[in-house]
Design a protein around this motif. Structure first.
Motif, short mmCIF file in Angstrom:
data_model
loop_
_atom_site.label_atom_id
_atom_site.label_comp_id
_atom_site.label_asym_id
_atom_site.label_seq_id
_atom_site.Cartn_x
_atom_site.Cartn_y
_atom_site.Cartn_z
N ASN A 135 1.87 11.41 7.01
CA ASN A 135 2.11 10.58 8.17
C ASN A 135 0.79 10.05 8.74
OD1 ASN A 135 3.55 9.47 10.46
ND2 ASN A 135 2.67 11.13 11.64
N ILE A 136 0.79 8.80 9.14
CA ILE A 136 -0.39 8.17 9.75
C ILE A 136 -0.18 8.09 11.25
CG2 ILE A 136 -1.73 6.03 9.92
CD1 ILE A 136 -1.08 5.54 6.98
N THR A 137 -1.12 8.67 11.99
CA THR A 137 -1.05 8.65 13.45
C THR A 137 -2.11 7.69 13.98
OG1 THR A 137 -0.25 10.92 13.54
CG2 THR A 137 -1.21 10.03 15.56
N VAL A 138 -1.71 6.77 14.83
CA VAL A 138 -2.60 5.72 15.32
C VAL A 138 -3.02 6.02 16.76
CG1 VAL A 138 -2.82 3.25 15.80
CG2 VAL A 138 -1.48 4.03 13.83
N ASP A 139 -4.30 5.81 17.05
CA ASP A 139 -4.80 5.93 18.42
C ASP A 139 -4.05 4.93 19.30
OD1 ASP A 139 -6.19 5.87 20.82
OD2 ASP A 139 -8.16 5.56 19.92
N PRO A 140 -3.44 5.38 20.39
CA PRO A 140 -2.67 4.46 21.23
C PRO A 140 -3.49 3.27 21.75
CG PRO A 140 -2.21 6.73 21.84
CD PRO A 140 -3.34 6.77 20.86
N LEU A 141 -4.80 3.47 21.93
CA LEU A 141 -5.64 2.40 22.48
C LEU A 141 -6.24 1.49 21.41
CD1 LEU A 141 -7.52 4.45 25.23
CD2 LEU A 141 -5.61 2.88 25.54
N ALA A 142 -6.02 1.83 20.15
CA ALA A 142 -6.51 0.96 19.07
C ALA A 142 -5.63 -0.27 18.97
CB ALA A 142 -6.49 1.72 17.75
N TYR A 143 -6.18 -1.33 18.42
CA TYR A 143 -5.38 -2.54 18.23
C TYR A 143 -4.47 -2.37 17.01
CZ TYR A 143 -7.71 -5.10 21.89
OH TYR A 143 -8.17 -5.51 23.13
N ALA A 144 -3.29 -2.93 17.11
CA ALA A 144 -2.30 -2.80 16.05
C ALA A 144 -2.74 -3.57 14.81
CB ALA A 144 -0.95 -3.32 16.54
N ASN A 145 -2.28 -3.10 13.66
CA ASN A 145 -2.60 -3.74 12.39
C ASN A 145 -1.37 -4.42 11.81
OD1 ASN A 145 -5.36 -3.03 12.06
ND2 ASN A 145 -4.74 -0.93 11.58
N PRO A 146 -1.48 -5.69 11.46
CA PRO A 146 -0.38 -6.37 10.77
C PRO A 146 -0.46 -6.13 9.27
CG PRO A 146 -2.13 -7.93 11.22
CD PRO A 146 -2.60 -6.60 11.78
N VAL A 147 0.64 -6.35 8.56
CA VAL A 147 0.54 -6.36 7.10
C VAL A 147 -0.26 -7.60 6.70
CG1 VAL A 147 2.73 -5.14 6.80
CG2 VAL A 147 2.70 -7.64 6.85
N GLN A 148 -0.86 -7.54 5.54
CA GLN A 148 -1.78 -8.61 5.15
C GLN A 148 -1.08 -9.92 4.77
OE1 GLN A 148 -4.37 -7.03 2.14
NE2 GLN A 148 -5.55 -5.82 3.61
N ASN A 149 0.05 -9.82 4.11
CA ASN A 149 0.73 -11.03 3.65
C ASN A 149 2.20 -10.99 4.05
OD1 ASN A 149 -1.51 -12.31 2.07
ND2 ASN A 149 -1.33 -10.40 0.90
N PRO A 150 2.49 -11.19 5.32
CA PRO A 150 3.88 -11.11 5.78
C PRO A 150 4.70 -12.29 5.28
CG PRO A 150 2.50 -11.93 7.55
CD PRO A 150 1.57 -11.55 6.43
N GLU A 151 5.99 -12.06 5.12
CA GLU A 151 6.89 -13.15 4.76
C GLU A 151 7.01 -14.14 5.92
OE1 GLU A 151 8.69 -13.99 2.07
OE2 GLU A 151 7.71 -12.46 0.84
#
Length: 472
Positions: free
Chosen positions: A4-20
């Motif tokens: 499981n990947i846990t993200v820092d709440p204050l970090a900026y969100a990451n999009p997928v690189q090539n979204p549909e």
């Protein structure tokens, strides 16, 4: 097994690189938005709260649709917690294909061990019932009983536990890790329409190992997670008062940036702050405290900037333009330059000979003080002519300053022969015609915007929009 990947709440969100789906239509404003930019511009905790809201309103009041087709979209995540938008439904007509070939039930069967979770689910429900029953302020406590809608008898839910409490009728749902967001959204909407409260309860919580399903509940509940376990159940029975353990984020400002730490405490259920409209129940007001800290930080920043402005202006007004300054006075200016640099403002090093600051400060301060500053002149009109002759790149800033500080009547009174009235019209036309002599120097803009914000903003707008008559 995938970790499981846990993200820092204050970090900026990451999009997928090539979204549909690369572009969104904002259904409120009609604006076309870049999907990747919209995601990456948001803090992770804020994006998750948006994700819950978008999903909850998808059927009744969708926020976005695909820019290529009219179908509403919602936020989903890859296992690595990279986000993208998915169609609510797909019939093959849109070139963007976003839906998995697996059903929700198939995905759930692949990811979770249902039998093991069922036993954990039963234990968590028992803890809730014990805790509620121990408190005489609670009544009508039921497990796995249908809740029929008062508005639509055909609509119903079956919460894990329900009870009549100090907050009215409350439904309790246990979340172990398998609850899909659409289920969360549907249940929140149902109980909101009932004028009741839905409270999600966990059997345990580790802030350093959070699944997305947990984050959906955490960040839509003011960064609070409620836990009922054997310890809280026993305490409830000992004290004849229903207790829950609340895990929450606590904000702080460290080195100028917002930071968090996690805390938890056991609190009386009746002491929670609840809001049926937002379907929240929390012990610690994270959002309120974070906003307060940021407001205080911003107020301090503005006070510090204003103090520096006033000190620089006072220094400039009292400096001697005609004779060399003492070493101590030169040191004062160097200290100002250092302070400006620390605030990210590029400033000239030499206060006497650098035209980027001399003409600018003399001109704008003369307008502000309504008397010559920096030159041995007798009237403001002389300063105006001097700027246009020797520092034409600051003529526009001076013009805005004369208007800002209401100098029109004074200039007219001093322009006894009408020389400036004629010249100002010629300069105005030259500016509108793009005469390079009068184009503001972009290099001085950061300094101008800091020292005289409103004037700097007008010059910046002028530069950004081109030589438009409406700007001058």
């Amino acid at each position: 097994m995938r970790r499981n990947i846990t993200v820092d709440p204050l970090a900026y969100a990451n999009p997928v690189q090539n979204p549909e789906i690369t572009e969104l239509l904002d259904l409120a404003s009609g604006e076309i938005l870049d999907a990747i930019q919209w995601i990456s511009a948001r803090r992770y905790d804020h994006l998750i709260a948006d994700r819950v809201s978008i999903r909850e309103n998808l059927s009744t009041d969708p926020r976005f649709s695909c820019a290529l087709c009219p179908v509403p979209v919602y936020l989903v995540s890859s296992p690595e917690k990279r986000f993208f938008f998915r169609h609510k439904s797909e019939d093959g007509s849109c070139p963007a294909k976003t839906r998995s070939v697996l059903s929700r039930e198939e995905i759930q069967a692949l990811k979770y061990d249902g039998q093991r979770e069922s036993e954990a689910h039963k234990t968590a429900k028992a803890h809730i019932v014990r805790s509620l029953a121990a408190d005489p302020t609670n009544s009508e406590i039921h497990s796995e009983r249908q809740w029929r809608s008062t508005r639509n008898p055909s609509s119903r839910r079956q919460p894990d536990v329900q009870a009549q409490t100090v907050f009215g009728r409350v439904a309790f749902e246990v979340q172990l890790s398998t609850t899909f967001l659409d289920v969360v959204a549907e249940r929140r909407s149902f109980y909101r329409q009932e004028g009741a409260l839905l409270i999600w309860v966990m059997a345990g919580f580790n802030p350093d190992d959070r699944r997305l399903t947990t984050d959906d509940l955490l960040f839509s509940n003011n960064s609070n997670i409620l836990v009922v376990d054997e310890e809280t159940a026993q305490l409830s029975e000992q004290e004849s008062c229903c207790y829950v353990r609340c895990h929450y984020r606590v904000p702080d400002i460290i080195d100028g940036s917002l930071r968090d730490c996690w805390k938890n405490e056991i609190v009386a259920f009746r002491d929670l702050t609840v809001d049926p409209d937002s379907q929240t129940a929390w012990a610690y007001d994270y959002a309120g405290q974070a906003d307060l800290l940021l407001q205080r930080q911003e107020a301090t920043r503005l006070e510090d900037e204003e103090d520096l402005r006033q000190r620089i202006c006072s220094f400039w007004i009292t400096r001697n333009q005609q004779t060399p300054e003492t070493v101590s006075r030169a040191k004062i200016w160097q200290d100002f330059v250092f302070e400006l640099s620390a605030k990210g403002v590029r400033a000239p090093i030499n206060d006497r000979y650098d035209r980027a600051v001399t003409g600018l400060m003399n001109g704008v301060l003369s307008a502000r003080e309504k008397t010559p500053v920096g030159w041995d002149f007798k009237s403001l009109i002389q300063v105006v002519h001097r700027i246009c002759d020797g520092y034409p790149e600051h003529a526009l800033a001076l013009g805005f300053a004369l208007r800002e500080y209401e100098c029109d009547d004074l200039i007219k009174a001093q322009d006894k022969k009408g020389k400036w009235a004629k010249r100002s019209q010629a300069i105005r036309q030259a500016i509108l015609n793009g005469d390079e002599r009068f184009v503001p120097d972009p290099e001085t803009l950061p300094f101008l915007k800091f020292m005289f914000p409103s004037i700097g903003a007008r010059v910046e707008k002028f530069l950004a929009s081109g030589l438009a008559k409406s700007q001058f």
